[in-house]
Design an enzyme around this catalytic site. Structure first.
Site, PDB file in Angstrom:
ATOM      1  N   GLU A  19      13.610   1.303 100.781  1.00  0.00           N
ATOM      2  CA  GLU A  19      14.064   1.072  99.396  1.00  0.00           C
ATOM      3  C   GLU A  19      15.558   0.748  99.394  1.00  0.00           C
ATOM      4  OE1 GLU A  19      13.230   4.184  96.148  1.00  0.00           O
ATOM      5  OE2 GLU A  19      15.413   4.264  96.356  1.00  0.00           O
ATOM      6  N   GLY A 126      11.834   6.815  84.824  1.00  0.00           N
ATOM      7  CA  GLY A 126      13.268   6.556  84.979  1.00  0.00           C
ATOM      8  C   GLY A 126      14.054   7.833  84.775  1.00  0.00           C
TER       9      GLY A 126
HETATM   10  P1  FAD Z   1       6.397  10.744  84.522  1.00  0.00           P
HETATM   11  O1  FAD Z   1       5.158  10.474  85.291  1.00  0.00           O
HETATM   12  O2  FAD Z   1       6.472  10.210  83.144  1.00  0.00           O
HETATM   13  O3  FAD Z   1       6.610  12.324  84.518  1.00  0.00           O
HETATM   14  C1  FAD Z   1       7.803  12.899  83.975  1.00  0.00           C
HETATM   15  C2  FAD Z   1       7.528  14.345  83.602  1.00  0.00           C
HETATM   16  O4  FAD Z   1       6.683  14.414  82.456  1.00  0.00           O
HETATM   17  C3  FAD Z   1       6.798  15.161  84.661  1.00  0.00           C
HETATM   18  O5  FAD Z   1       7.272  16.471  84.592  1.00  0.00           O
HETATM   19  C4  FAD Z   1       5.338  15.082  84.268  1.00  0.00           C
HETATM   20  O6  FAD Z   1       4.609  16.212  84.724  1.00  0.00           O
HETATM   21  C5  FAD Z   1       5.434  15.015  82.750  1.00  0.00           C
HETATM   22  N1  FAD Z   1       4.432  14.148  82.116  1.00  0.00           N
HETATM   23  C6  FAD Z   1       3.933  12.991  82.580  1.00  0.00           C
HETATM   24  N2  FAD Z   1       3.092  12.445  81.690  1.00  0.00           N
HETATM   25  C7  FAD Z   1       3.072  13.273  80.617  1.00  0.00           C
HETATM   26  C8  FAD Z   1       2.416  13.249  79.364  1.00  0.00           C
HETATM   27  N3  FAD Z   1       1.594  12.254  79.023  1.00  0.00           N
HETATM   28  N4  FAD Z   1       2.636  14.266  78.485  1.00  0.00           N
HETATM   29  C9  FAD Z   1       3.478  15.283  78.802  1.00  0.00           C
HETATM   30  N5  FAD Z   1       4.128  15.357  80.007  1.00  0.00           N
HETATM   31  C10 FAD Z   1       3.941  14.365  80.894  1.00  0.00           C
HETATM   32  N6  FAD Z   1      14.456   6.533  88.615  1.00  0.00           N
HETATM   33  C11 FAD Z   1      15.084   5.431  88.133  1.00  0.00           C
HETATM   34  O7  FAD Z   1      15.764   5.524  87.100  1.00  0.00           O
HETATM   35  N7  FAD Z   1      14.995   4.230  88.799  1.00  0.00           N
HETATM   36  C12 FAD Z   1      14.256   4.072  89.926  1.00  0.00           C
HETATM   37  O8  FAD Z   1      14.193   2.973  90.486  1.00  0.00           O
HETATM   38  C13 FAD Z   1      13.557   5.204  90.442  1.00  0.00           C
HETATM   39  N8  FAD Z   1      12.781   5.114  91.564  1.00  0.00           N
HETATM   40  C14 FAD Z   1      12.053   6.214  91.975  1.00  0.00           C
HETATM   41  C15 FAD Z   1      11.190   6.083  93.071  1.00  0.00           C
HETATM   42  C16 FAD Z   1      10.446   7.186  93.511  1.00  0.00           C
HETATM   43  C17 FAD Z   1       9.500   7.025  94.673  1.00  0.00           C
HETATM   44  C18 FAD Z   1      10.573   8.436  92.850  1.00  0.00           C
HETATM   45  C19 FAD Z   1       9.794   9.633  93.336  1.00  0.00           C
HETATM   46  C20 FAD Z   1      11.432   8.568  91.773  1.00  0.00           C
HETATM   47  C21 FAD Z   1      12.175   7.462  91.308  1.00  0.00           C
HETATM   48  N9  FAD Z   1      13.016   7.549  90.200  1.00  0.00           N
HETATM   49  C22 FAD Z   1      13.683   6.452  89.735  1.00  0.00           C
HETATM   50  C23 FAD Z   1      13.216   8.835  89.515  1.00  0.00           C
HETATM   51  C24 FAD Z   1      12.185   9.059  88.384  1.00  0.00           C
HETATM   52  O9  FAD Z   1      12.374   8.102  87.374  1.00  0.00           O
HETATM   53  C25 FAD Z   1      12.399  10.462  87.850  1.00  0.00           C
HETATM   54  O10 FAD Z   1      11.955  11.403  88.812  1.00  0.00           O
HETATM   55  C26 FAD Z   1      11.820  10.759  86.486  1.00  0.00           C
HETATM   56  O11 FAD Z   1      12.377  11.997  86.058  1.00  0.00           O
HETATM   57  C27 FAD Z   1      10.297  10.918  86.444  1.00  0.00           C
HETATM   58  O12 FAD Z   1       9.659   9.735  86.660  1.00  0.00           O
HETATM   59  P2  FAD Z   1       8.035   9.682  86.723  1.00  0.00           P
HETATM   60  O13 FAD Z   1       7.678   8.258  86.802  1.00  0.00           O
HETATM   61  O14 FAD Z   1       7.541  10.603  87.759  1.00  0.00           O
HETATM   62  O15 FAD Z   1       7.706  10.246  85.257  1.00  0.00           O
END
Ligand code: FAD
Length: 318
Positions: A19, A126
């Site tokens: 990455e 994000g």
């Molecule tokens: P989600 O899947 O939306 O989850 C966020 C939280 O909400 C979790 O605690 C989950 O349990 C909870 N949740 C999920 N769905 C629901 C729902 N429907 N109702 C209630 N609660 C829910 N960040 C950036 O800004 N840019 C990047 O390019 C980036 N790349 C990343 C790459 C990887 C491999 C990883 C692991 C993380 C990356 N991140 C990036 C960080 C990421 O955006 C953060 O960790 C963010 O806080 C959570 O993203 P997520 O997609 O896991 O969120």
């Protein structure tokens, strides 16, 4: 090509990928090439490019008033993906985030990606902006990764946002999502986190990339639990070696992960930063050897656009 096809074509052999971060605004694309060139000998089938939401800065005017200005420090994700595909002929995987985009802007971005021939996207909520205590959705945008995933999945089924005409064309993105072997920091418990991860997979996610971790047993338990929960897509471990003593605290704090005592003890005994880097890299080499034995599909490195440590690890593994 889809990441799932790359994995299937590898017939059980572990692949190498990494990455990159877009450079800070005002720098040339050469920095990106310099971060990629040393790693191409390990034949990455895909390279991820992160996406960064805007932050706020305060500008002081002559009259003393402060103006809150929205400022994106690392723009350029889509263009960098295009440049990577054009120059290296490997798949570029843009990260797509909820924050900073309305649904309309997301749709336009996905159309751009599709025109560029990009086959994979990593769909994420994000990070929160630095100035915000927690994630604040953009008005007209998505709140959770699953909402954004639904939009990509809809486009894969030919459903666009405001259809006032027949859309005869569907996109065909292979969608990845994030997984957290040590739990996402906002989830009340593992059960809740797995529930939403399963939801993302049921909605069409075809692979998972994990948060970094330093204890392989946590990754293995995570994979085991995923399988028990009926999550059967490839789970790509995300990895980053410790390369400075301050990362002992910063990685644990920022990514909400544990650093094993064995590693932190070894780092605390080091007499120089060079020694710290060597210890971090050696630890990661052993971690990777074990993961390869475990049969991981890909070793995916968070290079932070610094290829040196990843190159040393890849030389020992591939
Ligand atoms: P989600 O899947 O939306 O989850 C966020 C939280 O909400 C979790 O605690 C989950 O349990 C909870 N949740 C999920 N769905 C629901 C729902 N429907 N109702 C209630 N609660 C829910 N960040 C950036 O800004 N840019 C990047 O390019 C980036 N790349 C990343 C790459 C990887 C491999 C990883 C692991 C993380 C990356 N991140 C990036 C960080 C990421 O955006 C953060 O960790 C963010 O806080 C959570 O993203 P997520 O997609 O896991 O969120």
């Amino acid at each position: 090509m889809k990441i799932t096809d790359h994995i299937a074509n590898a017939n059980g052999k572990t692949l190498f990928s990494f990455e990159l971060l877009p450079p800070v605004k005002g720098q040339s694309i050469q920095g990106i090439y310099d971060a990629i060139d040393p790693l191409m000998e390990f034949k990455p089938p895909f390279i991820d490019v992160t996406y960064h939401r805007e932050d706020y800065i305060y500008k002081q005017h002559d009259n003393g008033l402060l103006e809150k200005v929205s400022y994106r420090k690392r723009p350029g994700t889509v263009a960098i993906c295009a440049a990577i595909m054009n120059r290296y002929k490997v798949d570029a995987v843009p990260h797509l985030i909820c924050g900073g985009f309305t649904k309309e802007e997301t749709e336009n971005a996905l159309i751009d990606l599709q025109f560029l021939g990009i086959d994979n996207v990593l769909v994420l909520r994000g990070d929160a902006r630095k100035a915000d205590a927690s994630f604040i959705p953009t008005p007209g945008g998505h709140t959770y990764a699953c909402d954004l995933l639904q939009q990509v999945s809809n486009m894969n089924n030919g459903l666009y946002l405001h259809e006032d005409h027949d859309s005869s064309f569907s996109t065909n993105f292979c969608i990845g999502v994030a997984g957290y072997p040590e739990k996402h920091f906002e989830a009340p418990n593992m059960k809740a986190d797995f529930k939403y991860l399963k939801q993302k997979v049921d909605m069409g996610a075809e692979f998972i990339v994990t948060q970094m971790f330093f204890d392989n047993s946590k990754y293995c338990s995570f994979v085991k639990r995923c399988r028990e929960e009926g999550i059967n897509v490839p789970i790509i471990p995300g990895l980053k070696p410790i390369t400075s003593s301050k990362q002992l605290i910063s990685l644990a704090k920022f990514f909400h992960i544990d650093i094993p005592e064995e590693l932190s003890d070894a780092i605390l005994k080091c007499k120089s930063e060079k020694e710290v880097k060597d210890v971090g890299i050696e630890f990661m080499i052993e971690q990777c050897k074990e993961l390869v034995k475990f049969g991981v599909p890909v070793l995916h490195f968070y290079t932070m656009s610094n290829p040196g440590p990843t190159k040393r690890i890849a030389e020992a593994i591939f």
